[in-house]
Design an enzyme around this catalytic site. Structure first.
Site, PDB file in Angstrom:
ATOM      1  CB  CYS A   1      45.545  38.883  43.215  1.00 15.68           C
ATOM      2  SG  CYS A   1      44.558  39.764  43.457  1.00 15.68           S
ATOM      3  NE  ARG A   2      45.905  36.597  36.849  1.00 16.41           N
ATOM      4  CZ  ARG A   2      45.423  35.345  37.013  1.00 16.41           C
ATOM      5  NH1 ARG A   2      43.717  35.494  36.980  1.00 16.41           N
ATOM      6  NH2 ARG A   2      46.038  34.607  36.550  1.00 16.41           N
TER       7      ARG A   2
END
Lengths: 218, 218
Positions: A179-180
């Site tokens: 993800c981030r």
DNA sequence: AAATCATTCCAATAACTATTGGAATGTAAG
DNA sequence: CTTACATTCCAATAGTTATTGGAATGATTT
């Protein structure tokens, strides 16, 4: 040599302008969000769970330190990082924090999923396997972020669509979700969901910013 | 998902502990000094032109962020960076500041000496020429700092001994002087002195920390 | 042109940080 | 074992920064 003292003070003060930006948790979170691509004030506020006003105030700090640029798009104002070096500095700062602060290491351990030996942790091997289709690299961020930039060979299924779109994923190969970055919990949630559904799945701590920085350092 | 918010806040807060250290001009100056080698509180206070108490307070912040280590040596307490990565982060921060902040660029231009075309600005060429003896690389920091670490092929003459020891320098080859980094004014002063005395001389903006980081990135 | 919306600016207060003086700690030297 | 010394700890004050409410700005929609 009084002048020398003044000159030095001035120089360090300027550098501290950059340091100040990295001294507030919420500003760090905004920087990490901006590493995923340009975003409006409202989006940033929402994602960081703060009021629009507070987000605007923090973004003003980033703007005054010349770390972000703005552009009006109709009603909205879009913020983006002014330079890739800003993302790199964010990665350097959080990496040093992870190396030095035991409290952070412990907190990260708590959110780590059980590692899965079938999935390689080193970059090159992972890419090779993804290219050959031996693993699926899965980007669980919102689609816009995937479109702005993603890891090589990554496939996009945002976390909130994952349950409905499970059929798109092969059941016989491991899924590596990312993800981030290490402080984003979406990949962890994705892995938990996938494992419950019988998939072999693993969480990649790095996001795009971390990956890019590691790649450009080799 | 209330817990997720709390977890994230905790993580960013930890990273911000590191950022906070880099948000004060005096702490940055202390970090740069510590990049030159270990030093006592008194030395640090003196070099940074602050009181011992204030230095101690700032050093306490560094210690609490786990960025420095201390060791008692008789009556004195010695501080040193806990990790090379701290020096690297200092270089990254001031480099980004120099890239983004026009005020800093202008201030640095003021303290720059006229460039001298005979002297190469790129690392590899400079090292090659220094090895062959075509230029003299001169470290004008105090001797202890030279002993702790110095550039390849560099010779040590501390700034305050330079006038008396001019005879040690060859008059027919250019002298490249360096000191602690771009915010240290010793190399600039050395270059001015040398030029007045008829030497061909040039100022290297990088110090040991900047050099090492650039070297390890190639 | 009026209404709406997103964002910023301004002002006020609460929360934190820097800086300094004086007391305390721990080591070394007489 | 007393004194001197280097440094830190504690407490107080001055100075900054974070946060929020209300007004202002500038672009779009009706």
């Amino acid at each position: 040599m009084k002048g020398a003292r003044k000159t030095k003070d001035l120089l360090y003060e300027q550098v501290a302008r950059i340091g100040k930006v990295f001294s507030s948790p919420k500003r760090l979170e905004l920087i990490e969000l901006l590493c995923q691509g340009e975003k409006t004030v409202e989006t940033l506020a929402l994602e960081a769970s703060i009021s629009v006003k507070l987000a605007s105030a923090h973004l003003r700090e980033l703007r005054m330190a010349q770390l972000v640029e703005t552009e009006r798009q109709g009603k909205n104002i879009c913020y983006r990082l002014a330079d890739k070096a800003v993302a790199d500095l964010w990665v350097s700062v959080h990496t040093l924090a992870e190396e030095r602060l035991i409290e952070l290491q412990l907190a990260l351990q708590k959110i780590a999923t059980q590692p899965d030996d079938l999935i390689p942790s080193d970059r090159d091997t992972l890419i090779k396997m993804a290219r050959r289709g031996e693993v699926v690299v899965l980007d669980v961020r919102p689609t816009e972020e995937y479109l702005a930039a993603h890891l090589p060979f990554a496939r996009s299924i945002p976390l909130d669509e994952l349950r409905q779109r499970l059929a798109e994923l092969p059941e016989d190969r491991p899924i590596v979700a990312y993800c981030r970055g290490p402080y984003c919990l979406m990949a962890k949630d994705a892995v938990e969901l996938l494992r419950k559904e019988g998939y072999k799945s693993e969480h990649l701590r790095a996001g795009v910013a971390e990956w890019d920085m590691a790649a450009s350092r080799q």
